[in-house]
Design a protein around this motif. Sequence first.
Motif, PDB file in Angstrom:
ATOM      1  N   ASN A 168     -13.980 -20.996 -15.560  1.00  0.00           N
ATOM      2  CA  ASN A 168     -15.176 -21.176 -14.743  1.00  0.00           C
ATOM      3  C   ASN A 168     -15.581 -19.827 -14.144  1.00  0.00           C
ATOM      4  O   ASN A 168     -14.791 -19.191 -13.463  1.00  0.00           O
ATOM      5  N   GLY A 194     -18.064 -19.282 -11.998  1.00  0.00           N
ATOM      6  CA  GLY A 194     -18.706 -19.369 -10.696  1.00  0.00           C
ATOM      7  C   GLY A 194     -17.756 -19.876  -9.623  1.00  0.00           C
ATOM      8  O   GLY A 194     -16.579 -19.537  -9.611  1.00  0.00           O
ATOM      9  N   THR A 195     -18.273 -20.686  -8.724  1.00  0.00           N
ATOM     10  CA  THR A 195     -17.462 -21.296  -7.672  1.00  0.00           C
ATOM     11  C   THR A 195     -16.515 -22.318  -8.312  1.00  0.00           C
ATOM     12  O   THR A 195     -16.960 -23.113  -9.139  1.00  0.00           O
ATOM     13  N   LYS A 239     -14.592 -25.558  -9.249  1.00  0.00           N
ATOM     14  CA  LYS A 239     -15.095 -26.933  -9.185  1.00  0.00           C
ATOM     15  C   LYS A 239     -14.714 -27.627  -7.875  1.00  0.00           C
ATOM     16  O   LYS A 239     -15.554 -28.249  -7.218  1.00  0.00           O
ATOM     17  N   ILE A 258     -13.958 -26.582  -4.930  1.00  0.00           N
ATOM     18  CA  ILE A 258     -14.661 -26.096  -3.740  1.00  0.00           C
ATOM     19  C   ILE A 258     -16.110 -26.573  -3.743  1.00  0.00           C
ATOM     20  O   ILE A 258     -16.658 -27.012  -2.747  1.00  0.00           O
ATOM     21  N   PHE A 259     -16.739 -26.509  -4.930  1.00  0.00           N
ATOM     22  CA  PHE A 259     -18.136 -26.950  -5.068  1.00  0.00           C
ATOM     23  C   PHE A 259     -18.263 -28.435  -4.715  1.00  0.00           C
ATOM     24  O   PHE A 259     -19.137 -28.837  -3.949  1.00  0.00           O
ATOM     25  N   LEU A 260     -17.347 -29.241  -5.256  1.00  0.00           N
ATOM     26  CA  LEU A 260     -17.419 -30.683  -5.006  1.00  0.00           C
ATOM     27  C   LEU A 260     -17.093 -31.014  -3.551  1.00  0.00           C
ATOM     28  O   LEU A 260     -17.652 -31.945  -2.971  1.00  0.00           O
ATOM     29  N   SER A 309     -17.874 -29.217  -1.002  1.00  0.00           N
ATOM     30  CA  SER A 309     -19.054 -28.962  -0.167  1.00  0.00           C
ATOM     31  C   SER A 309     -20.080 -30.081  -0.345  1.00  0.00           C
ATOM     32  O   SER A 309     -20.812 -30.409   0.592  1.00  0.00           O
ATOM     33  N   ILE A 310     -20.114 -30.664  -1.526  1.00  0.00           N
ATOM     34  CA  ILE A 310     -21.012 -31.812  -1.722  1.00  0.00           C
ATOM     35  C   ILE A 310     -20.541 -32.999  -0.886  1.00  0.00           C
ATOM     36  O   ILE A 310     -21.335 -33.682  -0.232  1.00  0.00           O
ATOM     37  N   ARG A 311     -19.243 -33.218  -0.878  1.00  0.00           N
ATOM     38  CA  ARG A 311     -18.701 -34.317  -0.052  1.00  0.00           C
ATOM     39  C   ARG A 311     -19.008 -34.091   1.426  1.00  0.00           C
ATOM     40  O   ARG A 311     -19.327 -35.018   2.152  1.00  0.00           O
ATOM     41  N   CYS A 337     -21.625 -32.587   2.629  1.00  0.00           N
ATOM     42  CA  CYS A 337     -23.030 -32.940   2.834  1.00  0.00           C
ATOM     43  C   CYS A 337     -23.208 -34.449   2.938  1.00  0.00           C
ATOM     44  O   CYS A 337     -24.068 -34.941   3.664  1.00  0.00           O
TER      45      CYS A 337
END
Lengths: 484, 246
Positions: free
Chosen positions: B3, B5-6, B8, B10-12, B14-16, B18
């Motif tokens: 990967n 980028g960021t 996975k 960590i990305f998920l 931050s979605i949680r 939100c």
Amino acid sequence: MAEIKTKNFLASSQMAIKDPQLRQALEKVGTGFDGARREAIEEISEAKWEEWRLKAREIKEHTIENLDYYLDMLYTNVTKAGGHVHFARDDNEANAIVSKLVEANNIQIATKSKSMVSEELGLNGVLESLGVDVYETDLGEYIIQLAGETPSHLVAPALHKTKGQVASLFQDKLGIPYNEDIEAMAKTAREILRDKFLNADLGISGANFLVAETGSLVIITNEGNGRLCTSAPRIHIGITGMEKVIPSLEDLATFLRLLPRSATGQRLTSYVSIVTGPRRVTDEDGPEQFHLIIVDNGRSKMLADPKLREALYCIRCGACLNICPVYQKVGGHAYGWVYPGPIGSIVTPNLTVLQNAKDLPFASSLCGACREACPIKINIPRMLLNLREELVQPNSNANSTSKFSEDIAAKSYTKLMKHPGILKLGTMILTGLQKPFLKGGVISSVPIPPLSIWTRSRDLPKLPDKTFHQIWKDSLKDNQDNNG
Amino acid sequence: MKNLGTPKDIFLESIRDCLGKNEGQPVIQRGNLSQSTWELQQLSEDLRLSLNKDIDGLTTKLSATAEARGWNVHHPVNMEGILDVISEITKKWGSTDITRTDQEVFYEYSIDSGLSNLGCKITTIARTDLQEDRIRLREDIISSGIGITGADYAVAETGSVVILPRKGLSRLVSVVPPVHIALVRKQDILRSLDDVFLLRRLDYHLGNDMGSYLNFITGPSRTADIEQTIVIGVHGPKEVHMLLLD
């Protein structure tokens, strides 16, 4: 990031209104795409359409509420099919991922099919700075790339140009004789770009949908450029917003019914391509590598706010633009960034800086036509009101002068309504006073402020000879006469 | 490749954040993803039965929708008919240079010798491991005037031909040449988009590969990007023919 000019909305829209060629180009927005949309709905019946809309909305609601879950599933299945998923929090990170892939794979030529997210990122500039020859291949995108402009519509990026302007552009940039025959211009683009497709190392596409269940990227096109971009080059990069995921292939059917009808009135576009990973060892052709870049770039701001969350249900069909009385007058560029029209007035302030896009939430009469036209029933007017509210909080000094005059207006209105005698006298005087200004049944210019500001770009309707009160009284009298 | 980028997780995460959710919070499954393979199998069998009862009706419906989407529909067509139709098209376009895919339908209807007798040059785009052969075949596709493919399904609802990616199928034969001819067997006609996705889902959940490319073709290539005026034939074929085989 693409250049943000949202601060200039008022000035740009005033310029747009005065541009006769833009007027001419925008003339067909209401009748063309929107007329075709209405016909397509009529064909399958309002009831069926409503059923599809509710289903689509339910799918979007469910997916966005469980976005982490479906992105995880998508990741697993793309990887299983041999593809790579990269997550980008913002434009810089997304551009850096593409740059790394370009450098690692010695990319010289790239062809792109339409991607609004890549417009958001300003990706073409980044690729050019790496020495990559990048070609937009959607006809509309190709035109605006040659012109050095940005898209003015979600579906038809060069909508703001007349055929004469395109012909001049082709003459200028391609060195061919001026010919405003539209078919000939399309042929020119075919001939020039054909070669690019077949020699490109990299194909870049957006995505209309991502299917979590199978790890697929779905693109919907009419020209065939999307098929060539995703099939001919040795590497395919798909770039899209994180909100594009849907749970299953079955759900896709609903969106395939809604999107083309809402966008152009088509029952289905010429092509729907469902890409799942790179070419397999046994495949005859197709790219050797498949990369999917999933971009946040400000979307989480809308995700975190339950009032704005439904802006993420948008499938970018453009129906709300085509029907919007403001968009129909000012066109897409006035909005100052990538996403114009009613949905753009919500998305743009959130993906850029709200304080610099203050005018956008106010660029609407709140007539509600956008919500009616939206295939996902997104409540655009309500969200515009929410943004207005945020902008005029007491600590924000926006519109303080207009607030003062609004107060006076509101107080005077209350007084008038409470005293029918004054109201009656006032209307009688105004009905007489308007006479010198009447021209063809409307008042097109009044020299006294604040009415002079209103009439600068609009007409005032004539005050009718009889007021509602009089008509009401007369009809009561008539009734009595008839009954008596 | 890792990967770029960021990560996975960590990305998920931050979605949680939100959404105000915790990791591992259960998802209330909607209908279709909780269907078992057995259920999908039952649905597919029911579908097959109902389709088989209505082949004529579906053929009529498909002909109408396909024509409305810009296909030239030829029906019914037997072996001899295929050659007649192709011969007409070669005359109209003044091109006898033909490429075709290596799909099953060409074993059932072997058109090669017939076309050769008509003076056509027909090249089969079959899989090869040699890079130079691949380049040569690609050039053949580019220079040919007509591309012929089979169809895995046709959809009566939309007037589409569906081509599944698999061994022997070139993606380019149906998009690069200016004319595309699709050979459709009547037993492959489905009623709706739902039917296509049901069958694809069953196949996928049985453990088969989804395949790299699934393509719906609905009429010729078109654009309305200049003044909302429709032009037929931009990057893809200008003329498309659907042959409904007997």
